[in-house]
Write a protein that holds these residues in place. Sequence first.
Motif, PDB file in Angstrom:
ATOM      1  N   GLN A 117      34.639  37.384  38.565  1.00  0.00           N
ATOM      2  CA  GLN A 117      35.968  37.030  39.050  1.00  0.00           C
ATOM      3  C   GLN A 117      36.829  36.698  37.837  1.00  0.00           C
ATOM      4  N   ASN A 140      36.761  41.242  41.444  1.00  0.00           N
ATOM      5  CA  ASN A 140      38.092  40.990  42.010  1.00  0.00           C
ATOM      6  C   ASN A 140      39.199  41.775  41.311  1.00  0.00           C
ATOM      7  N   HIS A 160      37.317  42.488  45.934  1.00  0.00           N
ATOM      8  CA  HIS A 160      38.268  41.480  46.399  1.00  0.00           C
ATOM      9  C   HIS A 160      39.700  41.869  46.038  1.00  0.00           C
ATOM     10  N   GLN A 161      40.085  43.070  46.407  1.00  0.00           N
ATOM     11  CA  GLN A 161      41.453  43.520  46.204  1.00  0.00           C
ATOM     12  C   GLN A 161      41.632  44.811  47.005  1.00  0.00           C
ATOM     13  N   ASN A 196      39.010  44.276  50.631  1.00  0.00           N
ATOM     14  CA  ASN A 196      40.070  43.418  51.164  1.00  0.00           C
ATOM     15  C   ASN A 196      41.085  44.201  51.989  1.00  0.00           C
TER      16      ASN A 196
END
Length: 598
Positions: free
Chosen positions: A136, A168, A187-188, A211
Amino acid sequence: MTDEKNTPSIEFLPAEIFYRIFDYLDASTIFFSVRQTCRRCYDLANAYNRYNFDFSSISKSEFACLCRSIEPENVTSLTLADERQYPKQTEIFLSMVDIRRLIRLHTLNLFRIDQSYLNSILTQINMNSIVSCHIQISNEDSNLSYTILQTLSSRLISLPNLRKLEHNRFMNFVCPINCSIHHLTVHQPITLSKFYELLVAMSHLKTLVVNDILQMPISITNSPMIFHRNLTSLTINDIDLKVDLIESLLLLTPSLQYLKLIFSYELFNGERWEEFIDVNLSQLTRFEFFCSVVHEENVSKAVLERTIAPFRSSLWIEKKKWYVNCESSTWSLERTNRFFINLYSIPVCKSSFQYMWPYENCFLTTCPVKTMLDSTMMEHVDTVDLKLTNNTAIRTSKQRIIHEAMRADRRPLFPNATKLYFDINTQHSKYSCKYLPLLVNLTKLVHLELNSFELVDWDKHSNRWKNQIGTQILQNIHLQSLIIHHEISSWSTRLKVVETIHKLLPAQISYLQVPINDLNQIEIILERCRQLRSVLFAIEYYAKIEPEQVVQWFTENTLGSVCEIITDKKLLIWIGRRKITNDEDISHKHKRMKLTEQ
């Protein structure tokens, strides 16, 4: 009579059994607890070579001791967390440990890491042995480069033994054919074309979590259909594609057994999804979704009936046992009302949930009442953002049912929530504390964030606030993290509130964010909270102290504390070891002699 010599003892267990037990423990527990129990455990801990360095929650003194004492060759898992609680952790770790000696590392987790430190770690560690990786990158890193991130993404995705990857900041990377990854979390948002590329290249992929999927000019419909038959689990959060495009994606994954969709573009059509699943996703056993859309006007019960009716078919109720809730809700935002329709599977599949109690709504369900009342509806919710009011006149159908059930079974609506964000004021504290145990299991809370505002008539309401908030909420023995904000215009009231907050602080917490207005309050807080590992001080605007004075206090009274000034009124301290005063030194030297019976 049992012969004491033949009595089994854990001390004489084979070393292999001890090592298997150690595999389930973090390095701090082994080194500072188990290792101290006896000479055998001391030797076993020193010889153990599968240490899990999890620094996501650790005191500064223990962190430094582990870095100095355990050989890097004996570490197989590493977690570094440059979170707000632990400033400069990665920088300190790199200065203390020769990471080139981490030759047996198979798990690497780096949270909120700066790009420069990330490059240093990835170039010095043998990444070919990594099996699981979670990176991250800090969103506050001003030196982020698109080219470097693209290179990083491509390198990670190409590691030969990597099976699980969570990241991410994926960029437009090149995905190698026959990629070894089995579990991927991004995470995007990614584009439709990138989603298609992942399915084509990652033939071993079993689990995929993204996401969002963005609709771009190039669509998968322009490419030949290639089915991914190994993917069994797919989660798409915050998706805003039309249903037609969602269905075109799912046609590529016919072997799905688990599907989770969270979106706010349009409502689910139960009849359409029933037909699509029956024809194209025959192996699907779990289907979870949450859909929330804005409605132009107040939603009538007739609209909800039409929405939920298709979900009462035999496929949903009898064959799959997929139960669905449909509700309308009204939220007051900036003196205007907004109307919503929420349609979701049971249990709720969101890990975080914003909830107002009570609020005016209409509620329908397809599941048996007994199923809903056994507290399974919100069992997956880990984080609750709770807005409480004192409007006791409002009671909706859902709230009456749940309220009566909890009164009978004493089970809260959110039984497994560990994080609570909670707005409170003096006027509403009576109602807040009355209903809070019905909504959240207070004994399971680990993180609590209190926003106290409009604390009017403090002298009148302070005793109730202290008794109910302090006793009922803050003294929960499992609470580890506490953040307190307050917005009060009155200078005299702010002084009293800050003083009261300090007296109510729970002794066992390890992270604290709290206002201060005097240097003397630091000593009071540290004496009360003996387990505190890190603290963020918010200096009151009227206080006559500066962050630099707080830094100086920790320099003079502690050893090894790490301080970071965030703003001119906020600073974060990763607390080192307290310096021993002369009186304490004398007491340590005069230990009592151990007496035994003659």
